[in-house]
Design an enzyme around this catalytic site. Structure first.
Site, PDB file in Angstrom:
ATOM      1  N   HIS A 149     -51.776   8.024  46.056  1.00  8.17           N
ATOM      2  CA  HIS A 149     -51.116   7.047  46.937  1.00  8.17           C
ATOM      3  C   HIS A 149     -52.063   5.872  47.208  1.00  8.17           C
ATOM      4  O   HIS A 149     -51.668   4.702  47.094  1.00  8.17           O
ATOM      5  CB  HIS A 149     -50.729   7.764  48.239  1.00  8.17           C
ATOM      6  CG  HIS A 149     -50.144   6.889  49.296  1.00  8.17           C
ATOM      7  ND1 HIS A 149     -48.788   6.764  49.495  1.00  8.17           N
ATOM      8  CD2 HIS A 149     -50.728   6.089  50.229  1.00  8.17           C
ATOM      9  CE1 HIS A 149     -48.564   5.937  50.494  1.00  8.17           C
ATOM     10  NE2 HIS A 149     -49.722   5.509  50.962  1.00  8.17           N
ATOM     11  N   GLU A 150     -53.317   6.175  47.513  1.00  9.06           N
ATOM     12  CA  GLU A 150     -54.284   5.107  47.803  1.00  9.06           C
ATOM     13  C   GLU A 150     -54.609   4.288  46.554  1.00  9.06           C
ATOM     14  O   GLU A 150     -54.769   3.072  46.625  1.00  9.06           O
ATOM     15  CB  GLU A 150     -55.569   5.688  48.409  1.00  9.06           C
ATOM     16  CG  GLU A 150     -55.390   6.458  49.716  1.00  9.06           C
ATOM     17  CD  GLU A 150     -54.668   5.659  50.799  1.00  9.06           C
ATOM     18  OE1 GLU A 150     -54.698   4.421  50.759  1.00  9.06           O
ATOM     19  OE2 GLU A 150     -54.039   6.287  51.674  1.00  9.06           O
ATOM     20  N   HIS A 153     -51.992   1.758  46.154  1.00  9.35           N
ATOM     21  CA  HIS A 153     -52.211   0.622  47.051  1.00  9.35           C
ATOM     22  C   HIS A 153     -53.240  -0.332  46.444  1.00  9.35           C
ATOM     23  O   HIS A 153     -53.118  -1.555  46.555  1.00  9.35           O
ATOM     24  CB  HIS A 153     -52.729   1.102  48.409  1.00  9.35           C
ATOM     25  CG  HIS A 153     -51.650   1.529  49.361  1.00  9.35           C
ATOM     26  ND1 HIS A 153     -50.467   0.842  49.491  1.00  9.35           N
ATOM     27  CD2 HIS A 153     -51.585   2.560  50.245  1.00  9.35           C
ATOM     28  CE1 HIS A 153     -49.724   1.447  50.418  1.00  9.35           C
ATOM     29  NE2 HIS A 153     -50.372   2.492  50.876  1.00  9.35           N
ATOM     30  N   GLU A 227     -45.039   1.351  51.243  1.00  9.54           N
ATOM     31  CA  GLU A 227     -45.369   2.782  51.317  1.00  9.54           C
ATOM     32  C   GLU A 227     -44.604   3.585  50.274  1.00  9.54           C
ATOM     33  O   GLU A 227     -45.170   4.434  49.596  1.00  9.54           O
ATOM     34  CB  GLU A 227     -45.077   3.326  52.717  1.00  9.54           C
ATOM     35  CG  GLU A 227     -46.053   2.842  53.782  1.00  9.54           C
ATOM     36  CD  GLU A 227     -47.506   3.066  53.387  1.00  9.54           C
ATOM     37  OE1 GLU A 227     -47.893   4.209  53.109  1.00  9.54           O
ATOM     38  OE2 GLU A 227     -48.254   2.066  53.335  1.00  9.54           O
TER      39      GLU A 227
END
Lengths: 298, 187
Positions: A149-150, A153, A227
């Protein structure tokens, strides 16, 4: 869910970052001009020139050192080659291979809660920070999901926009703090009564204008779109939605929202560090339950 | 006057066309380089994995001397992997090595002292990580190939493959036979 191309997301983030920089730049300079021309009209030009110079330096600094400010504000420590964090370092290396991005710097925050964030100006200058609670409570697959997930980003340049917001919101918060303080400080002197009234009105007006803008900006930074895109990106890298889903479930169960980090950086985290994930009122982060449901349907 | 206007306009159009050509040549080349890079990354990880095996074998020998078959299997698989001429063959040998390592780790479950050994635990983590890295590197390789093939077979990318000197579609990495079969571990 609408299909989001991450190339679109990247150009949107770059555009938004520039826009944010320009908007904050002009808001603050006009604020300085208005305030100084009310209190000392003769010096207002000097103050404004000073403000312009300050803002140029500040914007440059935000671009290049914003990540360092954020990491310092959250008490994040670099892990280096520490043997205790071998698994974390391995997982980050794995996912940087999976995404084809350079390996980000890795930091750890001492906290019992499960949380993580990424910051930096671009994938070549990126950092990932996780809490010690995350390492204690999540298994390898779950850590992979969160790091994925990071990494998304980072790839999508969400980190640039979010870091910009953190540092600019911080500046505006400090300035409004100074304004409020100078108002109280001025309030102790009898002979300044008229001026105090003026300050009161101005401070009230400024806060009334700025506060909603700030809230909106923070919401923009952690918009559902960003997100969900990062969740989808994580699955694209790990090809295992259950890892992230089960990590989010543990966050829902364990986190109390008691990390006590500055509000200016709270939007960077995967789960709001200052609010319980069960508390939906005034929530800035998209609800975890919805994210888990989407992940489980992939 | 009209002539000047025409040359100016023409020059502008030529500039834009040159710009577009440069953009696509660079894009195709960059995508192609990314594939080569991903290829090299797979090799790096496979070699790292081979380097860890002797260390593992030594540690296991210290605690489980009698498991000669399993140890021989791992050593053999590692040698085959190093002998392999190209990455494709090496990947095949790598499948064998993965199987052999799984057997070793399954056996280790029976030796409490070995299981508790710090060095063994570290090796187990490292080998697991490298296994993931190989899989991810291959996944990234395939993604890069797909990206490249899509670019050179669709409009407008396909018009520039000649100038960029990259006409051939690239090949995907297919799962080896050993990987397709589920690995059985008996306890």
């Amino acid at each position: 869910m609408k299909k989001i191309s991450f190339y679109d997301q990247i150009s949107k983030n770059k555009r938004d970052s520039v826009l944010l920089g320009v908007v904050v730049f002009f808001i603050l300079i006009s604020l300085v001009y208005i305030i100084s021309s009310i209190f000392s009209p003769s010096l207002s030009l000097l103050f404004t020139i000073f403000a312009v110079i300050f803002m140029i330096v500040y914007t440059y600094g935000t671009y290049n050192y914003g990540d360092k400010v954020v990491l310092a504000a959250t008490n994040a420590m670099p892990v280096g080659e520490d043997k205790r964090y071998t698994k974390l370092i391995d997982v980050v290396e794995e996912l940087s291979i999976a995404s084809g991005l350079p390996k980000p710097k890795i930091y750890v925050i001492k906290s019992d809660e499960i949380n993580a964030f990424a910051t930096g100006k671009d994938p070549n200058h990126a950092s990932i920070a996780v809490t010690t609670g995350l390492l204690e409570n999540l298994n390898r697959d779950e850590i992979q999901g969160v790091i994925g997930h990071e990494m998304s980003h980072i790839r999508n340049y969400d980190i640039r926009f979010a870091t910009f917001i953190a540092v600019f919101v911080g500046l505006v918060a400090i300035l409004s703090n100074i304004l409020m303080r100078s108002f109280f400080w001025g309030g102790t002197r009898e002979d300044r009564k008229d001026r105090n009234l003026g300050i009161l009105i101005i401070v009230g007006l400024i806060l009334a204008i700025i506060a909603p803008i700030l809230v909106r900006l923070v919401q923009l930074a952690i918009s559902r779109r960003r997100e969900f895109a990062a969740d989808a990106g994580s699955v694209e890298l790990t090809r295992y939605p259950e890892g992230l889903a089960s990590a989010l479930e543990k966050i829902l169960k364990i986190n109390q929202g008691k990390m006590k980090v500055s509000e200016a950086v709270s939007h960077l985290f995967i789960s709001d560090p200052n609010k319980s994930p069960l508390d939906n009122l005034f929530a800035t982060h998209p609800p975890l339950k919805e994210r888990i449901k989407i992940l489980r349907s992939m | 006057m009209a002539f000047e206007f025409l040359t100016f306009g023409l020059g502008f159009v030529v500039l834009i066309i040159i710009g577009i050509i440069v953009y696509y040549i660079n894009k195709i080349r960059v995508l192609s380089n990314r594939i080569d890079n991903a290829w090299a990354q797979i090799d790096v990880q496979l070699k790292k994995r081979a380097d860890l095996v002797p260390n593992l074998v030594e540690t296991v020998r210290g605690y489980a001397k009698h498991e000669k078959d399993a140890i021989r299997m791992v050593t053999q698989a590692r040698e085959n992997m190093l002998k392999a001429g190209n990455i494709k063959e090496r990947m095949k040998a790598e499948g064998e090595l993965t199987k052999a390592l799984k057997t070793i780790f399954a056996i280790a479950e029976n030796y409490q002292n070995l299981k508790a050994n710090e060095n063994f635990k570290l090796l187990q983590e490292q080998l697991e990580s490298i296994e993931n890295k190989v899989a991810y590197a291959r996944q990234f390789y395939n993604d890069s190939v797909l990206n490249f093939n899509n670019t050179i077979t669709t409009i407008p990318g396909m018009w520039f493959t000649g100038i960029a000197g990259k006409k051939e579609k690239r090949e995907f990495f297919e799962a080896t036979e050993t990987e397709k079969k589920p690995v059985e571990v008996k306890f």
